[in-house]
Write a protein that holds these residues in place. Structure first.
Motif, PDB file in Angstrom:
ATOM      1  N   ASP A  81       0.778  -1.256  -0.080  1.00  0.00           N
ATOM      2  CA  ASP A  81      -0.089   0.062  -0.116  1.00  0.00           C
ATOM      3  C   ASP A  81       1.023   1.195  -0.052  1.00  0.00           C
ATOM      4  O   ASP A  81       1.871   1.325   0.382  1.00  0.00           O
ATOM      5  CB  ASP A  81      -0.898  -0.034   1.201  1.00  0.00           C
ATOM      6  N   PRO A  83       1.564   5.063   1.113  1.00  0.00           N
ATOM      7  CA  PRO A  83       1.473   5.932   2.423  1.00  0.00           C
ATOM      8  C   PRO A  83       0.141   6.504   2.364  1.00  0.00           C
ATOM      9  O   PRO A  83      -0.142   7.049   1.488  1.00  0.00           O
ATOM     10  CB  PRO A  83       2.591   6.709   2.380  1.00  0.00           C
ATOM     11  N   ARG A  84      -0.538   6.424   3.558  1.00  0.00           N
ATOM     12  CA  ARG A  84      -1.766   7.164   3.801  1.00  0.00           C
ATOM     13  C   ARG A  84      -1.668   8.583   3.838  1.00  0.00           C
ATOM     14  O   ARG A  84      -0.564   9.069   4.381  1.00  0.00           O
ATOM     15  CB  ARG A  84      -2.447   6.565   4.943  1.00  0.00           C
ATOM     16  N   PRO A  85      -2.598   9.494   3.438  1.00  0.00           N
ATOM     17  CA  PRO A  85      -2.580  10.913   3.739  1.00  0.00           C
ATOM     18  C   PRO A  85      -2.763  11.349   5.023  1.00  0.00           C
ATOM     19  O   PRO A  85      -3.627  10.362   5.720  1.00  0.00           O
ATOM     20  CB  PRO A  85      -3.569  11.465   2.544  1.00  0.00           C
ATOM     21  N   GLY A  86      -2.505  12.273   5.477  1.00  0.00           N
ATOM     22  CA  GLY A  86      -2.800  12.806   6.972  1.00  0.00           C
ATOM     23  C   GLY A  86      -1.639  13.101   7.740  1.00  0.00           C
ATOM     24  O   GLY A  86      -0.557  13.138   7.005  1.00  0.00           O
ATOM     25  N   HIS A  88       1.438  13.125  10.080  1.00  0.00           N
ATOM     26  CA  HIS A  88       2.385  12.119  10.580  1.00  0.00           C
ATOM     27  C   HIS A  88       2.139  11.696  11.983  1.00  0.00           C
ATOM     28  O   HIS A  88       1.720  12.266  12.893  1.00  0.00           O
ATOM     29  CB  HIS A  88       3.787  12.664  10.225  1.00  0.00           C
ATOM     30  N   ARG A  89       2.702  10.714  12.410  1.00  0.00           N
ATOM     31  CA  ARG A  89       2.686   9.974  13.823  1.00  0.00           C
ATOM     32  C   ARG A  89       3.525  11.010  14.545  1.00  0.00           C
ATOM     33  O   ARG A  89       4.260  11.663  14.470  1.00  0.00           O
ATOM     34  CB  ARG A  89       3.504   8.747  13.883  1.00  0.00           C
TER      35      ARG A  89
END
Length: 186
Positions: A81, A83-86, A88-89
Motif C-alpha cells: 500500500d 502511505p496514507r495521507p494525513g 504524521h505520527r
C-alpha cells in the motif's frame, strides 16, 4: 469484451517473477498483496486486464491498470500500500518505548486501582505520570501494543465471580452472593 492494456506491463525479471509467484501462493500474505501479485502474473502471461481482474475477484479492469502502472515505475513495491495521507505520527520511538514500559509494569492496586491494565487505565497512568505523555490516546496505546506483539485477551475477568454489588431504589448498596457460582464456572 475484454479491455486491452492502456499501458503495457514492462518485462518482468526472473527474480520479480519468483517473488510474485511466492506472494501469490503464500497464505500468510495480506489479501491485497496476493491479489496484486496474481493480477500482475496474469497480465505478464498475456491475459487481458478484464481477465486478470476477474481472476482476482475485482469488478473491473481499473485496479489492474493502476497496479500495472505502479509496477512499471516502482517494481515489487507496487504490491504494498502507498502511505496514507494525513498527519504524521506524533509519537516516535522514545514515546512508544515509554508506552511499552508502562504496559509491562505491574499495576499497583492502590495507586492504579486495578490488578490488570485496560487501555483507559493505561491512558490515565501515562497521562498522570511525571514523565508520561499528557495527550496520549487509547488508539495510540493500542497501536503501539499491537506493533510490539501484544494482543487483547478476551478471557479477562473484571470482577469477582459470584459477587455483585446492587443498588436499591432507596440508594442503599448491598452485596449479593451467588451460592452456585463455582458450579457454573465449570
Amino acid at each position: 469484451m475484454s479491455r486491452a492494456a492502456s499501458e503495457l506491463l514492462r518485462q518482468v525479471t526472473i527474480e520479480e517473477r519468483q517473488e510474485l509467484q511466492r506472494v501469490s501462493r503464500a497464505t500468510s500474505e495480506p489479501r491485497i498483496r496476493h491479489q496484486r501479485a496474481v493480477a500482475l502474473l496474469a497480465v505478464s502471461e498475456g491475459k487481458s486486464l478484464s481477465e486478470a481482474a476477474r481472476l482476482v475477484g475485482w469488478k473491473g479492469p481499473d485496479p489492474v491498470t493502476k497496479v500495472t502502472r505502479r509496477f512499471n515505475s516502482m517494481g515489487l513495491r507496487a504490491l504494498d500500500d502507498l502511505p496514507r495521507p494525513g498527519p504524521h505520527r506524533k509519537y516516535g520511538p522514545a514515546e512508544q518505548a515509554r508506552i511499552l514500559q508502562e504496559a509491562q509494569r505491574a499495576p499497583d492496586h492502590k495507586e492504579d486501582a486495578t490488578g490488570t491494565w485496560s487501555l483507559s487505565l493505561l491512558q490515565r497512568a501515562l497521562r498522570s505520570a511525571p514523565d508520561g505523555l499528557p495527550q496520549v490516546s487509547t488508539f495510540t496505546i493500542l497501536y503501539t501494543l499491537h506493533e510490539a506483539g501484544y494482543s487483547w485477551q478476551k478471557d479477562r475477568t473484571w470482577c469477582h465471580t459470584g459477587r455483585t454489588l446492587k443498588k436499591g431504589k432507596d440508594g442503599t448498596v448491598y452485596q449479593s452472593e451467588d451460592p452456585y457460582a463455582q458450579g457454573k464456572k465449570r
